[in-house]
Design an enzyme around this catalytic site. Structure first.
Site, PDB file in Angstrom:
ATOM      1  CB  CYS A 116      -0.944   0.005   1.187  1.00  0.00           C
ATOM      2  SG  CYS A 116      -2.188  -1.287   1.054  1.00  0.00           S
ATOM      3  CG  HIS A 256      -2.908   3.250   2.941  1.00  0.00           C
ATOM      4  ND1 HIS A 256      -3.385   3.153   1.650  1.00  0.00           N
ATOM      5  CD2 HIS A 256      -3.032   2.006   3.490  1.00  0.00           C
ATOM      6  CE1 HIS A 256      -3.764   1.908   1.423  1.00  0.00           C
ATOM      7  NE2 HIS A 256      -3.566   1.194   2.519  1.00  0.00           N
ATOM      8  CG  ASN A 286      -6.675  -0.466   1.243  1.00  0.00           C
ATOM      9  OD1 ASN A 286      -6.035   0.123   0.372  1.00  0.00           O
ATOM     10  ND2 ASN A 286      -6.101  -1.205   2.180  1.00  0.00           N
TER      11      ASN A 286
END
Ligand code: UT7
Length: 336
Positions: A116, A256, A286
């Site tokens: 990520c 994030h 996400n």
């Protein structure tokens, strides 16, 4: 000679049209809107359903929009780096495929996979080419078709992820704006908690790996959660201290988007109120490499020249980091 910094001069974004809601997901696995909203903070996510379409197709839309907005021709782009964990193919790099689809022929590019943190690591890498003076127009992409590796029979992972793409243009700045500082870390021992078991050289695809559902995301939520909370907050607080930034002088935290509780804990440690945290998690989920550029895309209108922002990410690897940016343009000129 004035120091050259790499400044973001435009943002493009794309999410596919199909929206998978929590209600819809609850028909596929044993879950509920209440549980997902309370434990993760996601209401819906966009999924790329179209047959034959891949990560590069979403990225191509984002890059085309970016070039149009910034009045940049494909010929002028001299580099494109793509942060991605779901490449179209194992090889060639998705960056190459995006360049081909956009018509970028005078540059070079490659992919970066840092879970990520892929977009952030790509952004920092790209900034070095701009700072050195060797490259003047560098596109950084963050894109993932997470639905291609999500097991929609697994309630532990299927609510979390969505598909999307974002891209920024980096150009040289000599007025003090742009990427000021970065802190990056990896800890490979964290790989046991978050990975894709099969499909790589360790466990190539076999009938058995397919039957065991080993081509999907494997995640142990709790250890990842704990590491994310402490690591993202640590690097962000360190960055604030290094540059004497306070909750008053920081315009936005750009975290994030993995879990609302991780974001809130990070903001709390930094002393940043929620209204100055970029949030897209509720509607996009996400999107892995795309979360940061999609945040910048959504909040672009709010950003002004000289605004201080900190990007903070954590993901598989473990790989995490933070970057301090002095924003370089008036985002309202691109009002959507
Ligand atoms: O972006 C890459 C980095 N990834 C992350 O940052 C993710 C970090 N981890 C997390 O965000 C959270 O750990 C999760 C969202 C993955 C899970 O939340 P949690 O609060 O840690 O739940 P848990 O795994 O401890 O599970 C608690 C309970 C369990 O039931 P029992 O054993 O207590 O009866 C799970 O089976 O919740 C159950 N559960 C669910 N219930 C309804 C797990 N998933 C679901 C679900 N719906 N979707």
């Amino acid at each position: 000679m004035a120091q050259i910094r790499a400044a973001i001069t435009g943002v493009g974004g794309y999410v596919p049209p199909y929206v998978l809601t929590n209600e819809e997901l609850a028909k596929m696995v044993d879950t509920s809107d209440e549980w997902i909203m309370e434990r993760i903070g996601i209401r819906e996510r966009h999924i790329l359903l179209e047959e034959g379409k891949a990560t590069s197709d979403m990225a191509t839309e984002a890059v085309k929009q970016l070039l149009e907005k910034t009045g940049t021709t494909a010929d002028e782009v001299d580099m494109l780096i793509c942060g991605v964990v779901t490449p179209d193919m194992q090889f060639p790099a998705t960056a190459n495929i995006i360049c081909d689809k956009v018509g970028i022929k005078n540059g070079f590019g490659y992919d970066i996979n840092a879970g990520c943190s892929s977009f952030l690591f790509a952004l920092i890498t790209a900034s070095k080419f701009v700072e050195s003076g060797s490259h003047r127009k560098v596109v950084v992409v963050g894109a993932d078709k997470m639905s291609s590796i999500v097991d929609y029979n697994d309630r532990n992972t299927s609510p979390i992820f969505g598909d999307g793409a974002g891209a920024v243009l980096l150009e040289p700045d000599t007025t003090g704006l742009g990427l000021v500082d970065s802190i990056m870390h990896v800890d490979g021992s964290g790989r046991q908690h978050l990975h894709q078991v099969a499909g790589g050289s360790l466990r190539p695809a076999t009938f058995e790996t397919i039957l065991r559902r080993q081509h999907f995301i494997y995640q142990e939520g709790q250890p990842v959660f704990k590491a994310a909370v402490s690591s993202m907050a640590d690097v962000s607080v360190r960055m604030m201290e290094r540059h004497n930034l306070t909750s008053e002088t920081l315009k936005y935290l750009v975290p994030h988007q993995a879990n609302m509780r991780i974001i809130e804990a990070t903001a709390r440690r930094m002393g940043i109120p929620k209204e100055r945290v970029m949030l897209t998690i509720t509607k996009y989920g996400n999107t892995t490499s795309a979360t940061i550029p999609l945040c910048l895309w959504e909040y672009e209108n709010e950003l002004r020249v000289g605004d201080n922002i900190i990007i903070a990410t954590f993901g598989a690897g473990f790989a995490w980091g933070s970057t301090y940016i002095k924003w370089a343009y008036d985002g309202s000129k691109f009002a959507k």
